[in-house]
Design an enzyme around this catalytic site. Structure first.
Site, mmCIF file in Angstrom:
data_model
loop_
_atom_site.group_PDB
_atom_site.id
_atom_site.type_symbol
_atom_site.label_atom_id
_atom_site.label_comp_id
_atom_site.label_asym_id
_atom_site.label_seq_id
_atom_site.Cartn_x
_atom_site.Cartn_y
_atom_site.Cartn_z
ATOM 1 N N HIS A 312 0.988 -1.233 0.064
ATOM 2 C CA HIS A 312 0.040 -0.059 -0.072
ATOM 3 C C HIS A 312 0.749 1.134 -0.005
ATOM 4 C CE1 HIS A 312 -3.100 2.875 0.986
ATOM 5 N NE2 HIS A 312 -3.881 1.925 0.561
ATOM 6 N N ASP A 369 -8.095 -5.084 -0.035
ATOM 7 C CA ASP A 369 -8.455 -6.031 -1.215
ATOM 8 C C ASP A 369 -8.243 -7.277 -1.073
ATOM 9 O OD1 ASP A 369 -9.897 -4.204 -2.527
ATOM 10 O OD2 ASP A 369 -7.909 -3.221 -3.226
HETATM 11 N N1 ACO Z 1 4.155 -7.813 -4.815
HETATM 12 C C1 ACO Z 1 5.495 -7.995 -5.040
HETATM 13 N N2 ACO Z 1 6.290 -6.778 -4.781
HETATM 14 C C2 ACO Z 1 5.748 -5.685 -4.704
HETATM 15 C C3 ACO Z 1 4.508 -5.511 -4.367
HETATM 16 C C4 ACO Z 1 3.568 -6.670 -4.711
HETATM 17 N N3 ACO Z 1 2.334 -6.430 -4.272
HETATM 18 N N4 ACO Z 1 4.158 -4.278 -4.155
HETATM 19 C C5 ACO Z 1 5.351 -3.449 -4.140
HETATM 20 N N5 ACO Z 1 6.243 -4.413 -4.357
HETATM 21 C C6 ACO Z 1 7.872 -3.946 -4.346
HETATM 22 C C7 ACO Z 1 8.139 -3.369 -5.607
HETATM 23 O O1 ACO Z 1 8.502 -4.146 -6.780
HETATM 24 C C8 ACO Z 1 9.206 -2.251 -5.074
HETATM 25 O O2 ACO Z 1 10.350 -3.106 -4.937
HETATM 26 P P1 ACO Z 1 11.725 -2.502 -5.114
HETATM 27 O O3 ACO Z 1 11.832 -1.528 -4.111
HETATM 28 O O4 ACO Z 1 12.732 -3.724 -4.964
HETATM 29 O O5 ACO Z 1 11.851 -1.772 -6.565
HETATM 30 C C9 ACO Z 1 8.595 -2.050 -3.520
HETATM 31 O O6 ACO Z 1 7.942 -3.217 -3.360
HETATM 32 C C10 ACO Z 1 7.875 -0.878 -3.565
HETATM 33 O O7 ACO Z 1 7.036 -0.867 -4.218
HETATM 34 P P2 ACO Z 1 6.097 0.497 -4.996
HETATM 35 O O8 ACO Z 1 5.378 -0.184 -6.138
HETATM 36 O O9 ACO Z 1 7.313 1.459 -5.398
HETATM 37 O O10 ACO Z 1 5.326 0.916 -4.201
HETATM 38 P P3 ACO Z 1 4.077 1.809 -4.058
HETATM 39 O O11 ACO Z 1 3.699 2.464 -3.023
HETATM 40 O O12 ACO Z 1 4.260 2.676 -5.366
HETATM 41 O O13 ACO Z 1 2.955 0.839 -4.729
HETATM 42 C C11 ACO Z 1 0.975 -0.655 -4.855
HETATM 43 C C12 ACO Z 1 1.837 0.431 -3.897
HETATM 44 C C13 ACO Z 1 0.566 0.048 -5.998
HETATM 45 C C14 ACO Z 1 -0.428 -0.765 -3.810
HETATM 46 C C15 ACO Z 1 1.804 -1.796 -4.936
HETATM 47 O O14 ACO Z 1 1.965 -2.356 -3.532
HETATM 48 C C16 ACO Z 1 1.238 -2.760 -5.707
HETATM 49 O O15 ACO Z 1 1.095 -2.796 -7.006
HETATM 50 N N6 ACO Z 1 0.284 -3.710 -5.053
HETATM 51 C C17 ACO Z 1 -0.529 -4.704 -5.648
HETATM 52 C C18 ACO Z 1 -1.682 -4.042 -6.282
HETATM 53 C C19 ACO Z 1 -2.679 -3.823 -4.843
HETATM 54 O O16 ACO Z 1 -3.035 -4.565 -4.138
HETATM 55 N N7 ACO Z 1 -3.320 -2.560 -5.175
HETATM 56 C C20 ACO Z 1 -4.389 -2.325 -4.152
HETATM 57 C C21 ACO Z 1 -3.868 -1.025 -3.370
HETATM 58 S S1 ACO Z 1 -5.256 -0.848 -2.252
HETATM 59 C C22 ACO Z 1 -6.161 0.132 -2.764
HETATM 60 O O17 ACO Z 1 -6.162 0.748 -3.659
HETATM 61 C C23 ACO Z 1 -7.608 0.133 -2.122
#
Ligand code: ACO
Length: 434
Positions: A312, A369
């Site tokens: 998140h 979610d």
């Molecule tokens: N699975 C694997 N790796 C992940 C995940 C995941 N679900 N989420 C983040 N990471 C990793 C990224 O690859 C990144 O790794 P790095 O630092 O080695 O490059 C690190 O964790 C940080 O991730 P970001 O994408 O930079 O974090 P951000 O805050 O931008 O993204 C997000 C948040 C979009 C929710 C992300 O965690 C994601 O895509 N999750 C899956 C989708 C999801 O569940 N969305 C629902 C959000 S809640 C809502 O909208 C109600």
């Protein structure tokens, strides 16, 4: 690279030093002690903008509606904790709280419920629109189009009481629109709203009642649905809410602004994640249930697979909504005697991820979610409707934010800047010379 230096001088001012300029900036402190440096004059005084791709460090407004502390896992609407609201309140009461700022008195609540019931019918002409969408149309696309369509039936007014009436209309009709779009997608006759039922029971009735047999709304499902709607009701300046504010900042009407929010919510990284979670769990079950393999894929940077429902932008220790929803999912599945192989896989994934170095180091925890999809499934809601359920829950939050934005004298049309990185001036080349 040229550098700038920001110095916070005490609690009410900061100094930005950049390229020989020194600018004093006001510091704003929120009621929960959050501190923000107001940079709105920096460009006028230095010719420099601030760059914050994804707005992770940028406040777009001051707001009285929702407080989140991502480190401590706190979520409050108008000061009330999400835990208290889930335990004691109803979605309608929470909607009133978000839109009007305070919990309603008994009389105010009664009037609000009465108004919602008496505006829940759709203009009969609106039904014709449903007839023309392809049967396989995604319900989120249908919903956003139908909400825009409402503006053609109920033209905008700048009068406060007309705006309030349109707010009631939108709150009342969104459920009917949602249920009708579902009935259309499964080829069943529409079920009209029933005023003797509660808001949530009425929605379940419009979704699932059949003319061929009596349908009794299960109190377990009614409560679970109410809980889901409360949990999704607002989440401050996320992607869809910022969209509602951005579109509304141009003066676009309520229906157009909310319709844009619905479109923003449809993406798989936002509201579409609950559908993506179920698709992912189903894929793992169909592939023999080897969740370890998918954990490895999620960690492999060369693999685009992500563990949907994890991570998140704001919550970095736990998502308080996920805790409440996980318990609700367990209770509903127990009470209804449902065994779901997807829930088993979900629990395995959660257990491993919470101990895994990759997820722990990046502070990736299950978000709301991860479990909401399991609960919707148990309630008989089809997967492609999950994000629509999210939109129904988020509606009062979007309305409250739109209303706040409209009444805030500080509001200006949203107009971010950019750092241009394209070609510098090029002389036009005639087509025969290219
Ligand atoms: N699975 C694997 N790796 C992940 C995940 C995941 N679900 N989420 C983040 N990471 C990793 C990224 O690859 C990144 O790794 P790095 O630092 O080695 O490059 C690190 O964790 C940080 O991730 P970001 O994408 O930079 O974090 P951000 O805050 O931008 O993204 C997000 C948040 C979009 C929710 C992300 O965690 C994601 O895509 N999750 C899956 C989708 C999801 O569940 N969305 C629902 C959000 S809640 C809502 O909208 C109600």
């Amino acid at each position: 690279m040229a550098m700038a230096k920001l110095t916070i001088d005490g609690t009410d001012s900061a100094t930005l030093t950049t390229d020989g300029h020194e600018v004093d900036l006001p510091v704003i402190t929120g009621s929960e002690g959050e501190v923000g440096v107001n940079i709105s004059k920096v460009r006028a005084q230095t010719g420099t903008i601030t760059l914050d791709v994804g707005f992770g460090n940028t406040g777009s407004c001051q707001s009285d509606i929702t407080f989140i502390d991502g480190e401590q896992g706190i979520l409050r609407y108008r000061g009330y904790s999400i835990e208290d609201l889930c335990e004691h309140s109803s979605f309608i009461e929470v909607s009133y709280l978000l839109i009007h700022g305070n919990l309603p008195t008994a009389k105010e609540l009664q009037q609000f419920e009465y108004d919602l019931k008496h505006h829940s019918l759709l203009h009969e002409d609106m039904k014709k629109f449903f007839e023309n969408y392809p049967r396989k149309a995604h319900p989120m696309s249908v919903l956003s189009s139908m909400v825009t369509t409402l503006s053609t039936f109920y033209p905008e007014s700048t009068e406060a009481d007309q705006i309030d009436l349109n707010i009631i209309r939108l709150m009342a009709k969104l459920d009917t629109l949602t249920a009708f779009s579902y009935r259309k997608s499964v080829g069943q006759p529409y079920v009209y709203p029933q005023n003797h039922l509660s808001f949530t029971a009425n929605f379940l009735n419009m979704m699932f009642a059949l003319p061929t047999e009596p349908y009794q709304v299960s109190p377990t499902l009614e409560r679970a649905m109410d809980l889901l709607l409360i949990l999704h009701a607002d989440h401050e300046q996320n992607c869809s809410t910022s969209t509602v504010r951005m579109v509304g900042s141009s003066g676009a009407n309520l229906f157009a602004s909310i319709s844009s929010g619905i479109s923003a919510l449809s993406g798989p990284l936002h509201g579409g994640a609950n559908q993506a979670v179920i698709n992912m769990l189903q894929m793992i079950v169909d592939d023999g249930g080897d969740y370890e393999k998918y954990m490895a894929k999620a960690k492999d940077k060369s693999d685009p697979f992500r563990l949907m429902g994890f991570g998140h932008r704001v919550y970095k220790n736990f998502d308080p909504r996920a805790r409440i929803i996980k318990k609700a999912a367990d209770d509903v599945l127990d009470e209804l005697g449902i065994e779901d192989p997807l829930l088993d896989v979900a629990k395995h994934l959660e257990r491993i991820a919470l101990e895994d170095e990759y997820f722990v180091a990046r502070r990736l925890y299950p978000n709301v979610d991860f479990y909401s999809g399991i609960l919707y499934r148990a309630m008989g809601i089809p997967t492609n409707m999950f994000t629509v359920m999210f939109a129904m829950g988020r509606l009062p939050g979007w309305i409250a934010q739109w209303k706040e934005m409209r009444s805030d004298p500080a509001t200006k049309i949203f107009r971010p800047r950019q750092i241009y990185t394209g070609p510098t001036y090029r002389a036009y080349t005639p087509i025969e010379n290219r």
